[in-house]
Design a protein around this motif. Structure first.
Motif, mmCIF file in Angstrom:
data_model
loop_
_atom_site.group_PDB
_atom_site.id
_atom_site.type_symbol
_atom_site.label_atom_id
_atom_site.label_comp_id
_atom_site.label_asym_id
_atom_site.label_seq_id
_atom_site.Cartn_x
_atom_site.Cartn_y
_atom_site.Cartn_z
ATOM 1 N N ASN A 177 2.615 -0.758 -15.791
ATOM 2 C CA ASN A 177 2.279 0.068 -16.958
ATOM 3 C C ASN A 177 0.851 -0.177 -17.440
ATOM 4 N N TYR A 178 0.170 -1.189 -16.853
ATOM 5 C CA TYR A 178 -1.262 -1.396 -17.074
ATOM 6 C C TYR A 178 -2.027 -0.534 -16.068
ATOM 7 N N THR A 179 -3.117 0.054 -16.514
ATOM 8 C CA THR A 179 -3.908 0.912 -15.629
ATOM 9 C C THR A 179 -4.326 0.172 -14.374
ATOM 10 N N TYR A 180 -4.800 -1.055 -14.518
ATOM 11 C CA TYR A 180 -5.259 -1.817 -13.355
ATOM 12 C C TYR A 180 -4.096 -2.159 -12.430
ATOM 13 N N GLY A 181 -2.963 -2.574 -13.012
ATOM 14 C CA GLY A 181 -1.800 -2.887 -12.190
ATOM 15 C C GLY A 181 -1.328 -1.694 -11.385
ATOM 16 N N LEU A 182 -1.350 -0.516 -12.006
ATOM 17 C CA LEU A 182 -0.930 0.702 -11.315
ATOM 18 C C LEU A 182 -1.921 1.089 -10.232
ATOM 19 N N SER A 183 -3.213 0.863 -10.482
ATOM 20 C CA SER A 183 -4.229 1.248 -9.498
ATOM 21 C C SER A 183 -4.112 0.421 -8.222
ATOM 22 N N ILE A 184 -3.665 -0.833 -8.333
ATOM 23 C CA ILE A 184 -3.435 -1.661 -7.139
ATOM 24 C C ILE A 184 -2.374 -1.006 -6.252
ATOM 25 N N ILE A 185 -1.327 -0.501 -6.877
ATOM 26 C CA ILE A 185 -0.256 0.165 -6.134
ATOM 27 C C ILE A 185 -0.762 1.454 -5.502
ATOM 28 N N HIS A 186 -1.409 2.288 -6.295
ATOM 29 C CA HIS A 186 -1.921 3.568 -5.793
ATOM 30 C C HIS A 186 -2.860 3.387 -4.609
ATOM 31 N N THR A 187 -3.867 2.551 -4.795
ATOM 32 C CA THR A 187 -4.938 2.453 -3.797
ATOM 33 C C THR A 187 -4.453 1.866 -2.478
ATOM 34 N N HIS A 188 -3.626 0.845 -2.539
ATOM 35 C CA HIS A 188 -3.229 0.192 -1.295
ATOM 36 C C HIS A 188 -2.184 1.003 -0.528
ATOM 37 N N LEU A 189 -1.299 1.689 -1.224
ATOM 38 C CA LEU A 189 -0.362 2.564 -0.522
ATOM 39 C C LEU A 189 -1.077 3.798 0.014
ATOM 40 N N TYR A 190 -2.050 4.299 -0.723
ATOM 41 C CA TYR A 190 -2.820 5.454 -0.268
ATOM 42 C C TYR A 190 -3.609 5.111 0.999
ATOM 43 N N ARG A 191 -4.147 3.900 1.061
ATOM 44 C CA ARG A 191 -4.964 3.479 2.191
ATOM 45 C C ARG A 191 -4.130 3.078 3.402
ATOM 46 N N GLY A 192 -2.830 2.833 3.178
ATOM 47 C CA GLY A 192 -1.993 2.378 4.293
ATOM 48 C C GLY A 192 -1.996 0.878 4.443
ATOM 49 N N ALA A 193 -2.390 0.175 3.384
ATOM 50 C CA ALA A 193 -2.409 -1.288 3.401
ATOM 51 C C ALA A 193 -1.033 -1.821 3.002
ATOM 52 N N ILE A 194 -0.943 -3.139 2.750
ATOM 53 C CA ILE A 194 0.329 -3.768 2.412
ATOM 54 C C ILE A 194 0.316 -4.208 0.954
ATOM 55 N N LEU A 195 1.419 -3.941 0.269
ATOM 56 C CA LEU A 195 1.590 -4.340 -1.124
ATOM 57 C C LEU A 195 2.575 -5.503 -1.176
ATOM 58 N N LEU A 196 2.128 -6.623 -1.737
ATOM 59 C CA LEU A 196 2.999 -7.782 -1.943
ATOM 60 C C LEU A 196 3.569 -7.668 -3.350
ATOM 61 N N LEU A 197 4.852 -7.384 -3.428
ATOM 62 C CA LEU A 197 5.464 -6.994 -4.694
ATOM 63 C C LEU A 197 6.184 -8.162 -5.354
ATOM 64 N N THR A 198 5.689 -8.553 -6.534
ATOM 65 C CA THR A 198 6.318 -9.631 -7.285
ATOM 66 C C THR A 198 6.184 -9.378 -8.775
ATOM 67 N N ASN A 199 7.193 -9.804 -9.509
ATOM 68 C CA ASN A 199 7.151 -9.718 -10.968
ATOM 69 C C ASN A 199 6.763 -11.057 -11.589
ATOM 70 N N LYS A 200 6.488 -12.035 -10.721
ATOM 71 C CA LYS A 200 6.083 -13.354 -11.212
ATOM 72 C C LYS A 200 4.656 -13.295 -11.761
ATOM 73 N N ARG A 201 4.368 -14.208 -12.665
ATOM 74 C CA ARG A 201 3.059 -14.237 -13.305
ATOM 75 C C ARG A 201 2.071 -15.046 -12.490
ATOM 76 N N ILE A 202 0.811 -14.769 -12.726
ATOM 77 C CA ILE A 202 -0.257 -15.427 -11.976
ATOM 78 C C ILE A 202 -0.293 -16.926 -12.237
ATOM 79 N N VAL A 203 0.302 -17.391 -13.355
ATOM 80 C CA VAL A 203 0.318 -18.822 -13.676
ATOM 81 C C VAL A 203 1.512 -19.533 -13.052
ATOM 82 N N ASP A 204 2.402 -18.778 -12.395
ATOM 83 C CA ASP A 204 3.576 -19.381 -11.760
ATOM 84 C C ASP A 204 3.240 -19.891 -10.361
#
Length: 219
Positions: A177-204
């Motif tokens: 729901n953050y613009t930047y978070g959504l753009s990671i999904i859009h750009t990498h799927l659009y390019r045909g790259a791989i998305l590593l999907l996690t709901n964990k926080r960067i401090v974990d």
């Protein structure tokens, strides 16, 4: 936005689920059937970086429904008010978020519910692709309206500026729901790259363990 349809890996989740682009497109099509075949609708999605949430979002985009992306920590009263303000037709929530109400279907870890609206249907602009809530808007329900052309242009511009390639592996470090978070999904799927999907926080610790195990390149 179009995606590849081959057997390259598209998504790897931190629960061990792997989707190729072909499998992802098939899952999107199947998920879209749960929303029916009505005219353009608004769908509220409570956002987590999980495969169920991603499929709900991408299914809406494919059907030309309008996702309204909602933060995971929204309170029930604020959510109800938001749905009324924007005349939401469906709501997609984590399966443990709502209980005691029969859903009209489930997509992995997400359930879909129909919202009964008493007011007469209002036609939605055909160019409207997405509604993103502004910062601190859970009280006054302000959203940014984004068109399909906006999404397309923005995605292509970021891909070019960051030189995103097929062998990139980006991890979801912010909610979608953050613009930047959504753009990671859009750009990498659009390019045909791989998305590593996690709901964990960067401090974990588990976030970085998942990133390292799957040879992540971007966060």
């Amino acid at each position: 936005m179009s995606m590849k349809r081959d057997n390259r890996v598209a998504i790897i989740t931190d629960t061990g689920v792997i989707f190729t682009y072909r499998q992802l497109n098939q899952a999107i099509s199947e998920s879209g059937k749960l929303f029916g075949h009505q005219q353009k609708k608004i769908v509220a999605i409570i956002c987590k970086n999980t495969i169920g949430c991603i499929l709900c979002y991408l299914a809406c985009m494919k059907k030309k429904y309008v996702p309204l992306l909602v933060p995971e920590d929204i309170q029930n009263q604020a959510l109800e008010s938001l749905c009324q303000s924007y005349k939401v037709d469906y709501i997609c929530v984590p399966e443990d978020k709502i209980s005691g109400i029969e859903s009209c279907g489930s997509i992995h870890d997400y359930c879909i519910y129909t919202m009964k609206q008493d007011e007469q249907y209002e036609e939605i602009n055909t160019d409207l692709a997405l509604l993103l809530m502004t910062s601190g808007s859970t009280g006054n329900h302000k959203c940014v309206r984004i068109s399909y052309q906006n999404l397309e242009d923005n995605t292509k511009s970021i891909c070019e500026a960051l030189e995103i390639q097929l062998d990139d592996r980006a991890i979801t470090s912010l909610p979608m729901n953050y613009t930047y978070g959504l753009s990671i999904i859009h750009t990498h799927l659009y390019r045909g790259a791989i998305l590593l999907l996690t709901n964990k926080r960067i401090v974990d610790f588990q976030f970085w363990e998942f990133f390292a195990e799957n040879k992540g390149t971007t966060f």
